[in-house]
Design a protein around this motif. Structure first.
Motif, mmCIF file in Angstrom:
data_model
loop_
_atom_site.group_PDB
_atom_site.id
_atom_site.type_symbol
_atom_site.label_atom_id
_atom_site.label_comp_id
_atom_site.label_asym_id
_atom_site.label_seq_id
_atom_site.Cartn_x
_atom_site.Cartn_y
_atom_site.Cartn_z
ATOM 1 N N ARG A 168 0.835 -1.206 0.000
ATOM 2 C CA ARG A 168 0.000 0.000 0.000
ATOM 3 C C ARG A 168 0.871 1.258 0.000
ATOM 4 N NH1 ARG A 168 -5.147 0.488 1.580
ATOM 5 N NH2 ARG A 168 -4.689 2.121 3.083
ATOM 6 N N GLY A 169 1.900 1.253 0.858
ATOM 7 C CA GLY A 169 2.810 2.401 0.915
ATOM 8 C C GLY A 169 3.552 2.572 -0.397
ATOM 9 N N THR A 170 3.970 1.456 -0.954
ATOM 10 C CA THR A 170 4.735 1.501 -2.199
ATOM 11 C C THR A 170 3.886 2.060 -3.338
ATOM 12 O OG1 THR A 170 6.100 -0.347 -1.510
ATOM 13 C CG2 THR A 170 5.967 0.055 -3.867
ATOM 14 N N LEU A 171 2.658 1.598 -3.444
ATOM 15 C CA LEU A 171 1.782 2.085 -4.514
ATOM 16 C C LEU A 171 1.556 3.587 -4.377
ATOM 17 C CD1 LEU A 171 -0.899 -0.755 -4.745
ATOM 18 C CD2 LEU A 171 1.005 -0.301 -6.292
ATOM 19 N N ARG A 172 1.386 4.001 -3.127
ATOM 20 C CA ARG A 172 1.165 5.423 -2.871
ATOM 21 C C ARG A 172 2.404 6.216 -3.310
ATOM 22 N NH1 ARG A 172 -0.728 4.606 2.145
ATOM 23 N NH2 ARG A 172 1.312 4.997 3.057
ATOM 24 N N HIS A 173 3.547 5.685 -2.930
ATOM 25 C CA HIS A 173 4.789 6.389 -3.213
ATOM 26 C C HIS A 173 5.102 6.377 -4.707
ATOM 27 C CE1 HIS A 173 8.573 8.161 -2.323
ATOM 28 N NE2 HIS A 173 9.218 7.201 -2.963
ATOM 29 N N LEU A 174 4.793 5.251 -5.343
ATOM 30 C CA LEU A 174 5.140 5.124 -6.758
ATOM 31 C C LEU A 174 4.211 5.928 -7.660
ATOM 32 C CD1 LEU A 174 6.142 1.362 -7.182
ATOM 33 C CD2 LEU A 174 7.599 3.352 -6.872
ATOM 34 N N ARG A 175 3.108 6.389 -7.103
ATOM 35 C CA ARG A 175 2.206 7.206 -7.895
ATOM 36 C C ARG A 175 2.951 8.457 -8.362
ATOM 37 N NH1 ARG A 175 -2.500 8.444 -4.365
ATOM 38 N NH2 ARG A 175 -2.523 6.209 -4.052
ATOM 39 N N ASN A 176 3.766 8.961 -7.485
ATOM 40 C CA ASN A 176 4.488 10.184 -7.822
ATOM 41 C C ASN A 176 5.717 10.265 -6.915
ATOM 42 O OD1 ASN A 176 5.264 12.663 -8.643
ATOM 43 N ND2 ASN A 176 3.583 13.779 -7.659
ATOM 44 N N ILE A 177 6.840 9.824 -7.414
ATOM 45 C CA ILE A 177 8.052 9.844 -6.577
ATOM 46 C C ILE A 177 8.518 11.289 -6.422
ATOM 47 C CG2 ILE A 177 10.455 9.120 -6.453
ATOM 48 C CD1 ILE A 177 9.677 6.537 -7.752
ATOM 49 N N LYS A 178 8.550 11.731 -5.180
ATOM 50 C CA LYS A 178 8.879 13.138 -4.942
ATOM 51 C C LYS A 178 10.227 13.311 -4.244
ATOM 52 C CE LYS A 178 4.158 14.826 -4.506
ATOM 53 N NZ LYS A 178 3.102 15.129 -3.529
ATOM 54 N N LEU A 179 11.027 12.261 -4.233
ATOM 55 C CA LEU A 179 12.333 12.395 -3.582
ATOM 56 C C LEU A 179 13.054 13.617 -4.143
ATOM 57 C CD1 LEU A 179 13.769 8.755 -3.516
ATOM 58 C CD2 LEU A 179 12.859 10.081 -1.604
ATOM 59 N N ALA A 180 13.575 14.441 -3.251
ATOM 60 C CA ALA A 180 14.231 15.668 -3.716
ATOM 61 C C ALA A 180 15.691 15.351 -4.038
ATOM 62 C CB ALA A 180 14.133 16.735 -2.627
ATOM 63 N N ILE A 181 15.982 15.191 -5.339
ATOM 64 C CA ILE A 181 17.333 14.833 -5.752
ATOM 65 C C ILE A 181 17.936 16.003 -6.532
ATOM 66 C CG2 ILE A 181 18.753 13.130 -7.003
ATOM 67 C CD1 ILE A 181 17.057 11.658 -5.036
ATOM 68 N N GLY A 182 19.112 16.419 -6.144
ATOM 69 C CA GLY A 182 19.780 17.531 -6.828
ATOM 70 C C GLY A 182 20.476 17.069 -8.094
ATOM 71 N N PRO A 183 21.001 18.031 -8.875
ATOM 72 C CA PRO A 183 21.670 17.674 -10.137
ATOM 73 C C PRO A 183 22.923 16.836 -9.914
ATOM 74 C CG PRO A 183 21.921 20.024 -9.634
ATOM 75 C CD PRO A 183 20.979 19.481 -8.633
ATOM 76 N N ASP A 184 23.449 16.870 -8.701
ATOM 77 C CA ASP A 184 24.630 16.052 -8.401
ATOM 78 C C ASP A 184 24.236 14.667 -7.888
ATOM 79 O OD1 ASP A 184 23.502 16.906 -6.058
ATOM 80 O OD2 ASP A 184 25.354 17.605 -5.121
ATOM 81 N N GLY A 185 22.960 14.327 -8.009
ATOM 82 C CA GLY A 185 22.513 12.991 -7.611
ATOM 83 C C GLY A 185 22.447 12.800 -6.109
ATOM 84 N N ARG A 186 22.255 13.887 -5.378
ATOM 85 C CA ARG A 186 22.185 13.733 -3.917
ATOM 86 C C ARG A 186 20.817 14.196 -3.412
ATOM 87 N NH1 ARG A 186 27.688 12.413 -2.155
ATOM 88 N NH2 ARG A 186 27.172 12.922 -0.008
ATOM 89 N N ASN A 187 20.331 13.449 -2.442
ATOM 90 C CA ASN A 187 19.020 13.734 -1.854
ATOM 91 C C ASN A 187 19.176 14.819 -0.787
ATOM 92 O OD1 ASN A 187 16.999 12.166 0.633
ATOM 93 N ND2 ASN A 187 16.240 13.403 -1.026
ATOM 94 N N ARG A 188 18.494 15.945 -1.039
ATOM 95 C CA ARG A 188 18.554 17.056 -0.074
ATOM 96 C C ARG A 188 17.145 17.530 0.211
ATOM 97 N NH1 ARG A 188 22.352 18.652 -3.694
ATOM 98 N NH2 ARG A 188 24.469 18.393 -2.882
ATOM 99 N N THR A 189 16.853 17.699 1.459
ATOM 100 C CA THR A 189 15.563 18.307 1.820
ATOM 101 C C THR A 189 15.733 18.994 3.159
ATOM 102 O OG1 THR A 189 13.213 17.876 2.089
ATOM 103 C CG2 THR A 189 14.690 16.234 2.994
ATOM 104 N N LEU A 190 14.804 19.860 3.489
ATOM 105 C CA LEU A 190 14.853 20.492 4.811
ATOM 106 C C LEU A 190 14.718 19.402 5.870
ATOM 107 C CD1 LEU A 190 12.547 23.631 4.600
ATOM 108 C CD2 LEU A 190 15.033 23.554 4.657
ATOM 109 N N LEU A 191 15.613 19.383 6.804
ATOM 110 C CA LEU A 191 15.533 18.338 7.838
ATOM 111 C C LEU A 191 14.602 18.754 8.972
ATOM 112 C CD1 LEU A 191 19.296 17.323 7.809
ATOM 113 C CD2 LEU A 191 17.363 16.015 6.905
ATOM 114 N N SER A 192 14.177 19.988 8.940
ATOM 115 C CA SER A 192 13.189 20.509 9.898
ATOM 116 C C SER A 192 13.499 20.146 11.351
ATOM 117 C CB SER A 192 11.787 20.030 9.527
ATOM 118 O OG SER A 192 11.462 20.498 8.255
ATOM 119 N N PRO A 193 14.626 20.629 11.843
ATOM 120 C CA PRO A 193 14.957 20.382 13.249
ATOM 121 C C PRO A 193 13.941 21.065 14.172
ATOM 122 C CG PRO A 193 16.460 21.999 12.304
ATOM 123 C CD PRO A 193 15.638 21.459 11.173
#
Lengths: 581, 227
Positions: free
Chosen positions: A281-306
């Motif tokens: 169920r989680g996978t289907l939800r996630h695969l609907r629209n992968i929103k992983l924030a990946i930069g042009p250098d191939g690295r995942n960056r997002t606000l870590l919201s401390p």
């Protein structure tokens, strides 16, 4: 000027405007800074900023740097190649700490903080309008530049007005805030570095999404028969839980089985047969629209919201952060050639913290044994001395569930469901644990008593929870463990940062570290030692246990709980992700 | 480049083209004197390596210790499913006279010594043993003592026997077909943790509102058909 700030030669209020695309490092547009004593204001546009080798004011410990949600400013410093301000006072965690638990109606934004203290001349609509314009980027007319600078300056004025309300009241609170500031250094550096992602295999996955979803359902739903195409049929699911004899599935007001993610997750733990369905169920939800924030250098960056969680733990976006979505997605984490990663976490951290905070010697002794859960099972007379993980796995798992659950006041009903026993057996088990650790259980009552009497509780490093009307007792009882865990993570990150360790992500009670493979042996050992020290500094010298899992290029990180789904997905795609060139 | 330099009031431009603005003509405060020392709480955090010794605060739970207040103590016998122990100290037993409560067996009335002669035919001589169950709940086990003729009520003689066994073992007391069964716990349940209370304090709680000191007590009047 607050007399507390007299120890600083200057107090700079700083705000940046910037453009931040998902996964990218920010691109500063302008900066306005104001020094409180001299009233000097610096208004600097991007083309001057990029030519500066360092900030146009001192950033050593003689000068105090004040901002709101300072990681944005620190990210800009790093993007410009500037050093980070040593003495950093972020008014965001100050505001969070002042209102934590009370759920301010308007949230925790700068505007919300201003409104709370009756400073009302700032307009959210104007802010939104300006942010939209800034995100559109250049070219800028002179008029626009001045408007943006004026807007940026208005945030600095807001900071100046907010400061008297949120300034630390004594040297100790100031010290705690500066400790928060140092942690924000590490957060910004993590956001700057990002997590290395195998973008080649991720791109293949994305290109295959439509067919994968169909086939995943076909492959996994064979066991359950609850999908009609890609549609999860609640009625069919009702039949499934009937067939399984699950009568205690939580239900909605309309009487249908609740399909909330939390509920499903909990039930999948109780009934492991349902775990692949939950993951699907989680996978289907996630695969609907992968929103992983990946930069042009191939690295995942997002606000870590401390500091976003009540416990002050980080709370990054689940969709954008690679550790957020379903577990198997973590398989895309892959160190660059010549590099290695370690995932270092505190083992049984919450039990260790509970043992120290409650001063329960027996619990501390059990925590420090080779296997906490088996030791407690032996102490309770449920397994013989000499029992091992292999010989008594089932009982060990039961005790693991009980010990982790009791920290947040798990009821005998829930425990019974979790361990597949009757409620009477669950009661008896809880009773046994209560007898083993009476001091701890008295202490949990003390926590509640204090919270109810004084309407606030706090950690050793001053993170405070105010008690809202009609609080949930379980959440109050669990707060000291979770919030102390957050203190420990922050302090350990500072120690690691000062030791030059390249942190790239915090994950609840763990960190991800990157280093060249040739150096990783030493880095892993030092990371472990500093995490133990970080805990010991806060827990009166008590050594929390730290586990380290390592992956060297060209291998990939894999969470054991996601391996099965990872393999299924790639078998459907028909490609070996480790052999993609 | 500071492009808005010439358009902002009270703006000057320095050699580095950075705009300095004092929009409200605010009076600058004198620069801080050099040499103000950082307070130790601040210095410790800003030093490398960091020290947090000075910024930790008092653990609130050390301020939160609460005392459990015992509100009610049943004074008959533990329930049949309850394992209990009896305090072995004779100082935690008392022989006294009570008036049984027809409404609730667990809540008898204690009779003041001065009234005992007047109420001789209504009151009972009993022994109370202090008990504790597995949850730490305190109670009294009531045993009716033999009268002047020395004859026991058999069930109470069994209670007395049970009390003596319970001084050293966890037991349950179960009524079965006209007599008590005494069931000893099969496992090692450990020793009970007795609260730090005297028998006098316990008795005060048990009979707090059930102490008859006057012949006109409603309970006596009801018993004698006067009300």
């Amino acid at each position: 000027m607050d007399p507390l700030f007299k120890c600083f030669t200057a107090v700079w209020l700083v705000d940046f405007e910037f453009i931040a695309l998902p996964g990218h490092r920010p691109q500063p547009v302008c900066m306005v800074a104001k020094e409180l004593r001299s009233q000097r204001v610096l208004r600097i546009w991007e083309d001057d900023l990029v030519n500066m080798k360092h900030a146009p004011f001192p950033t050593d410990k003689s000068s105090l740097y004040v901002a709101y949600f300072a990681t944005a400013e620190l990210d800009c410093h790093l993007a410009l190649g500037w050093g980070l301000p040593v003495a950093l006072l972020d008014l965001y965690p100050r505001f969070r700490n002042e209102t934590n638990g009370l759920r301010p109606i308007d949230g925790n934004s700068l505007i919300a903080a201003l409104q709370r203290y009756g400073i009302s001349e700032f307009c959210q609509e104007h802010k939104d309008h300006m942010r939209t314009r800034i995100l559109q980027g250049g070219p800028w007319t002179q008029e626009e530049q001045r408007e943006v600078l004026d807007y940026c300056e208005s945030d600095v004025i807001a900071l100046e007005q907010l400061l008297p309300h949120l300034a630390p009241k004594n040297p100790k609170t100031l010290g705690q805030s500066l400790h928060h500031g140092l942690y924000l250094h590490t957060v910004s550096k993590m956001q700057h570095r990002g997590i290395p992602v195998d973008t080649e295999s991720l791109d293949i996955l994305k290109s295959e999404l439509p067919s994968i979803r169909q086939q995943l359902v076909r492959q996994i739903d064979v066991r359950y028969e609850v999908y009609d195409g890609l549609v999860f049929k609640t009625g069919w699911f009702e039949n499934l839980i009937k067939r399984m004899g699950i009568s205690a599935w939580p239900r909605t007001e309309s009487g249908m089985p609740s399909l909330e993610d939390d509920v499903f997750h909990e039930m999948a733990i109780m009934y492991p047969y349902l775990a692949p369905l939950y993951e699907l169920r989680g996978t289907l939800r996630h695969l609907r629209n992968i929103k992983l924030a990946i930069g042009p250098d191939g690295r995942n960056r997002t606000l870590l919201s401390p500091f976003r969680a009540v416990t002050s733990r980080n709370q990054p976006s689940n969709a954008e952060f690679i550790f957020g979505p379903v577990k198997w997605i973590r398989g895309f984490i892959k160190p660059d050639p010549g590099m290695s990663l370690i995932y270092a976490d505190w083992g049984g951290q919450e039990v260790g913290i509970a043992a120290v905070l409650s001063r329960d010697g027996k619990m501390q002794e059990a925590y420090l044994s080779t296997d906490l859960y088996l030791t407690v099972a032996i102490m309770a007379g449920m397994v013989p001395k000499g029992a091992t993980k292999e010989t008594h796995k089932a009982v060990r798992n039961i005790f693991k569930t009980v010990l982790l659950g009791l920290n947040y006041g798990m009821s005998s009903q829930t425990l019974a469901l979790r361990i597949g026993k009757t409620e009477c057996e669950a009661c008896s088990l809880i009773d046994k644990i209560k007898r083993l650790f009476p001091r701890y259980f008295r202490w949990t009552q003390d926590v509640l008593n204090y919270a109810y009497m004084h309407n606030m509780i706090w950690t050793h490093l001053g993170w405070t929870r105010h008690i809202e009307p009609n609080p949930r007792p379980n959440s109050i009882q669990n707060f000291p463990m979770q919030a102390t865990g957050a203190d420990i993570l922050r302090h350990s990150c500072i120690l690691m940062d000062q030791a030059g360790i390249n942190l790239i992500a915090p994950i609840h009670d763990a960190v991800l570290v990157e280093a060249p493979t040739v150096k990783m042996d030493d880095v892993a050992e030092e990371t472990k030692q500093l995490m133990v020290k970080g805990g010991a500094d806060i827990l009166d010298g008590f050594p929390l246990k730290v586990d380290v899992k390592r992956v060297d290029a060209p291998g990939r990180y894999m969470d054991d709980r996601g391996r099965e789904m990872w393999d299924i997905v790639w078998s459907i795609i028909g490609v070996n992700p480790d052999k993609i060139k | 480049m500071a492009k808005s330099a010439d358009k902002v009031n009270d703006t000057t431009v320095d050699d580095n083209k950075i705009v300095y603005v004092n929009p409200n003509n605010a009076e600058p405060e004198a620069p801080a004197e050099q040499g103000h020392e950082l307070p130790p709480e601040v210095a410790g955090v800003l030093n490398d390596p960091i020290s947090i010794e000075k910024i930790t605060v008092t653990d609130f739970t050390s301020l939160a210790t609460s005392t459990k207040i015992i509100m009610n103590i049943p004074a008959d016998k533990p329930r049949k499913h309850t394992y209990f122990r009896v305090h072995p100290d004779p100082g935690m037993q008392i022989d006294t006279y009570i008036l049984e409560n027809p409404e609730d067996k667990e809540k008898p009335y204690l009779v003041a010594p001065a009234l005992r002669a007047d109420l001789f035919s209504e009151i009972l001589l009993v022994r109370f043993y202090t008990t504790i169950d597995r949850q730490g709940k305190i109670g009294l086990l009531k045993v009716r003592l033999p009268g002047d003729d020395g004859r026991w009520y058999s069930s109470h003689q069994e209670r007395d026997l049970a009390a003596n066994i319970a001084m050293g073992s966890w037991i349950r007391l179960v009524w079965n077909s006209g007599s008590y069964e005494i069931l000893k716990a099969g496992g090692d349940l450990g020793d009970p943790v007795w609260p730090n209370m005297t028998l006098h304090q316990l008795i005060n709680i048990v009979f707090r509102d059930r102490y008859i000191t006057n012949i006109d007590h409603p309970m006596i009047r009801a018993l004698r058909g006067l009300e």
